[in-house]
Write a protein that holds these residues in place. Structure first.
Motif, mmCIF file in Angstrom:
data_model
loop_
_atom_site.group_PDB
_atom_site.id
_atom_site.type_symbol
_atom_site.label_atom_id
_atom_site.label_comp_id
_atom_site.label_asym_id
_atom_site.label_seq_id
_atom_site.Cartn_x
_atom_site.Cartn_y
_atom_site.Cartn_z
ATOM 1 N N UNK A 40 -13.254 15.192 -31.016
ATOM 2 C CA UNK A 40 -13.439 14.095 -31.973
ATOM 3 C C UNK A 40 -14.909 13.712 -32.063
ATOM 4 N N UNK A 41 -15.526 13.465 -30.926
ATOM 5 C CA UNK A 41 -16.924 13.046 -30.907
ATOM 6 C C UNK A 41 -17.835 14.135 -31.486
ATOM 7 N N UNK A 42 -17.505 15.390 -31.252
ATOM 8 C CA UNK A 42 -18.305 16.500 -31.787
ATOM 9 C C UNK A 42 -18.223 16.587 -33.307
ATOM 10 N N UNK A 43 -17.285 15.888 -33.916
ATOM 11 C CA UNK A 43 -17.111 15.910 -35.368
ATOM 12 C C UNK A 43 -18.091 14.987 -36.094
ATOM 13 N N UNK A 44 -18.906 14.252 -35.340
ATOM 14 C CA UNK A 44 -19.838 13.283 -35.911
ATOM 15 C C UNK A 44 -21.278 13.729 -35.681
ATOM 16 N N UNK A 45 -22.169 13.345 -36.593
ATOM 17 C CA UNK A 45 -23.593 13.642 -36.424
ATOM 18 C C UNK A 45 -24.150 12.792 -35.292
ATOM 19 N N UNK A 46 -25.288 13.198 -34.761
ATOM 20 C CA UNK A 46 -25.912 12.437 -33.678
ATOM 21 C C UNK A 46 -26.294 11.024 -34.114
ATOM 22 N N UNK A 47 -26.637 10.854 -35.394
ATOM 23 C CA UNK A 47 -27.062 9.546 -35.903
ATOM 24 C C UNK A 47 -25.954 8.827 -36.681
ATOM 25 N N UNK A 48 -24.702 9.157 -36.398
ATOM 26 C CA UNK A 48 -23.558 8.602 -37.122
ATOM 27 C C UNK A 48 -23.566 7.070 -37.118
ATOM 28 N N UNK A 49 -23.090 6.521 -38.221
ATOM 29 C CA UNK A 49 -22.852 5.077 -38.335
ATOM 30 C C UNK A 49 -21.364 4.893 -38.584
ATOM 31 N N UNK A 50 -20.738 4.041 -37.793
ATOM 32 C CA UNK A 50 -19.326 3.708 -37.998
ATOM 33 C C UNK A 50 -19.231 2.210 -38.223
ATOM 34 N N UNK A 51 -18.713 1.847 -39.388
ATOM 35 C CA UNK A 51 -18.449 0.443 -39.708
ATOM 36 C C UNK A 51 -16.952 0.239 -39.634
ATOM 37 N N UNK A 52 -16.529 -0.584 -38.695
ATOM 38 C CA UNK A 52 -15.106 -0.811 -38.413
ATOM 39 C C UNK A 52 -14.921 -2.311 -38.204
ATOM 40 N N UNK A 53 -13.763 -2.851 -38.572
ATOM 41 C CA UNK A 53 -13.550 -4.285 -38.337
ATOM 42 C C UNK A 53 -13.731 -4.697 -36.871
ATOM 43 N N UNK A 54 -13.603 -3.752 -35.931
ATOM 44 C CA UNK A 54 -13.803 -4.066 -34.516
ATOM 45 C C UNK A 54 -15.264 -3.947 -34.093
ATOM 46 N N UNK A 55 -16.131 -3.569 -35.024
ATOM 47 C CA UNK A 55 -17.550 -3.499 -34.711
ATOM 48 C C UNK A 55 -18.249 -2.330 -35.365
ATOM 49 N N UNK A 56 -19.570 -2.376 -35.294
ATOM 50 C CA UNK A 56 -20.412 -1.317 -35.858
ATOM 51 C C UNK A 56 -21.022 -0.540 -34.707
#
Length: 166
Positions: free
Chosen positions: A39-55
């Motif tokens: 799962x983690x390998x599916x994201x870029x090193x500089x990924x941004x995740x905006x989620x109601x539980x936090x950024x």
């Protein structure tokens, strides 16, 4: 009544659209099976995740977010629908879809799903149960080897049934 027109210059070719939808669906399988490293390998090193539980910004922050998020994933299956794929600036691809989270077992009993995948799980607690709805937008980019990675994930319009959350 005027019907809004799609800007055809933002619609990807069929192969790109297929690959993008397949990729986001695979990511949700990694969540369902809790394959954290994949799962983690599916994201870029500089990924941004905006989620109601936090950024979270960057893979280390995402790894911490996922560690805290893991307990609620056990016994949950994700169902994605109505994928819309667009090409955005720079050639990245944006996939917007609805996600329904269905609790198929209490978190405490979810290990039995892996141990006995061919058995029928029966519960008195009214499972399976729709526990959450959201709209997700994944912005994907191709990396050097041609593979897709998530550059930005946005989860919004969340509605939850807290009673069956765990």
């Amino acid at each position: 009544m005027t019907v809004p027109q799609t800007n055809l210059s933002t619609v990807p070719d069929a192969q790109t659209a297929f690959e993008a939808v397949n990729f986001v669906n695979r990511i949700n399988f990694y969540f369902d099976r809790w394959e954290a490293d994949t799962l983690l390998a599916s994201f870029t090193d500089d990924v941004i995740v905006d989620h109601p539980l936090g950024r979270s910004v960057g893979k280390p922050a995402l790894a911490e977010f996922l560690k805290a998020y893991e307990p609620i994933t056990h016994g949950v299956r994700r169902h994605n629908a109505n994928h819309v794929v667009d090409v955005v600036d720079g050639g990245d691809v944006k996939v917007t879809y609805y996600i329904l989270l269905v609790r198929i077992a209490p978190s405490s009993e979810a290990a039995a799903l892996k141990d006995n995948p061919m058995s029928i799980m029966e519960y008195d607690e009214h499972f399976p149960k729709l526990i959450s709805y959201a709209q997700v937008t994944d912005t994907l980019t191709r990396v050097g080897n041609g593979q897709w990675k998530v550059r930005h994930k946005r989860v919004e319009n969340v509605a939850e049934d807290r009673i069956h959350h765990f």
